[in-house]
Design a protein around this motif. Structure first.
Motif, PDB file in Angstrom:
ATOM      1  N   ALA A   9      30.966  60.516  51.851  1.00 48.11           N
ATOM      2  CA  ALA A   9      32.295  60.593  51.252  1.00 48.11           C
ATOM      3  C   ALA A   9      32.853  59.191  51.092  1.00 48.11           C
ATOM      4  CB  ALA A   9      33.230  61.425  52.116  1.00 48.11           C
ATOM      5  N   TYR A  28      32.619  62.988  47.036  1.00 49.66           N
ATOM      6  CA  TYR A  28      31.810  63.503  48.139  1.00 49.66           C
ATOM      7  C   TYR A  28      30.464  64.022  47.639  1.00 49.66           C
ATOM      8  CZ  TYR A  28      33.225  68.070  46.421  1.00 49.66           C
ATOM      9  OH  TYR A  28      33.435  69.165  45.625  1.00 49.66           O
ATOM     10  N   ILE A 268      32.998  67.645  56.114  1.00 49.88           N
ATOM     11  CA  ILE A 268      33.312  67.654  54.685  1.00 49.88           C
ATOM     12  C   ILE A 268      33.307  69.111  54.248  1.00 49.88           C
ATOM     13  CG2 ILE A 268      32.586  66.915  52.402  1.00 49.88           C
ATOM     14  CD1 ILE A 268      31.301  64.534  53.604  1.00 49.88           C
ATOM     15  N   ARG A 273      38.830  67.212  53.573  1.00 55.36           N
ATOM     16  CA  ARG A 273      37.826  66.164  53.483  1.00 55.36           C
ATOM     17  C   ARG A 273      37.986  65.171  54.627  1.00 55.36           C
ATOM     18  NH1 ARG A 273      33.924  68.383  50.539  1.00 55.36           N
ATOM     19  NH2 ARG A 273      34.994  69.825  49.202  1.00 55.36           N
TER      20      ARG A 273
END
Length: 278
Positions: A9, A28, A268, A273
């Motif tokens: 990410a 991501y 994630i 996130r």
């Protein structure tokens, strides 16, 4: 248990023009060796997700296993309960995390509470504008050009929507600044509205009632402290304002779908996130 494979990410912050509405952007990618099932924690934030990977499967509330709906590019508003998701392990896309009041403008003033605990397909919300953004994002390599594309779309979409009521904006900012440890009655008094009118307008423009928003903000603070790994569970409970560790464990389990000791704040996932929030 951590899935085998690789997850990446990369984060970026918003421009000054969008700083009141956007918290961060995340590009991501996940390449995991087997399907992943996650219990997404409750979350006040609004998420715009543009995916070029396999669909994320989300069951409808009360639906039996196997009846999930597949989603790729979506808008997700507030969730006041955990949400289960499943995906193949191959995910790639762009994630925009926004403040709750952004949804009111993005949905053109429609009651945000009608979308709470739901996942909205992006083209169904924005029509051809949403489809065009998805196509253009998928054609761009990961990098600054994707950020610029999303920012241009958000400026247009947010600009076309109504401004939230100043009373609701002030109440939300005060509540967020105090991490949910506020008196709802004090917010009502400051707004100069009746308790009923304040609650209705807050729900309509934020997505949940003021008391629920305060509860979720306290939970979010607990998640941040757990991610830092500098406090014991008892220390987190005291810092956030829970009566005791047992109260903290009950609240956390209800909102995260797992015990605090089992929560992976850095995963994630579909809505949360790994970038820090502001």
């Amino acid at each position: 248990m951590v899935a085998e494979g690789r997850a990446e990410a990369a984060c970026a912050g918003p421009s000054r023009a969008l700083a009141n509405w956007v918290q961060n952007y995340t590009a991501y990618r996940e390449r995991l060796v087997r399907p992943v099932r996650r219990q997404e924690a409750a979350c006040l934030d609004v998420v715009l997700l543009i995916s070029s990977g396999d669909p994320v499967l989300v069951p409808a509330a009360g639906a039996r296993p196997g009846s999930e709906t597949g989603y790729q590019s979506v808008l997700v508003t507030a969730h006041d309960r955990p949400m289960a998701t499943v995906h193949s392990g191959r995910q790639e896309g762009f994630h925009v995390r926004m403040t709750p009041l952004a949804a009111y403008r993005l949905l053109a003033g429609a009651p945000v509470n009608e979308s709470t605990n739901r996942v909205l397909d992006l083209p169904s919300v924005f029509g051809s504008r949403g489809e065009l953004l998805v196509e253009r994002m998928r054609a761009e390599p990961v990098g600054g050009r994707r950020v610029r594309l999303v920012e241009a779309a958000l400026r247009a979409w947010l600009g076309a929507g109504p401004q939230p009521a100043p009373q609701v904006v002030r109440a939300w900012r005060h509540m967020r600044a105090n991490r949910g440890n506020v008196s709802v009655q004090a917010l009502v008094n400051r707004a100069g509205w009746s308790h009923r009118h304040f609650t209705n307008q807050f729900r309509r423009q934020v997505g949940v009632a003021p008391k629920t928003a305060a509860r979720l903000l306290r939970f979010q603070y607990a998640v941040e402290l757990l991610a830092e790994r500098t406090e014991s569970l008892a220390g987190v409970a005291a810092a956030v304002g829970y009566a005791d560790q047992a109260h903290f464990t009950r609240e956390f389990s209800a909102l995260a779908g797992c015990l605090p000791s089992r929560f992976n704040a850095g995963s994630i996932s579909f809505k949360t996130r790994s970038c820090p929030t502001r």
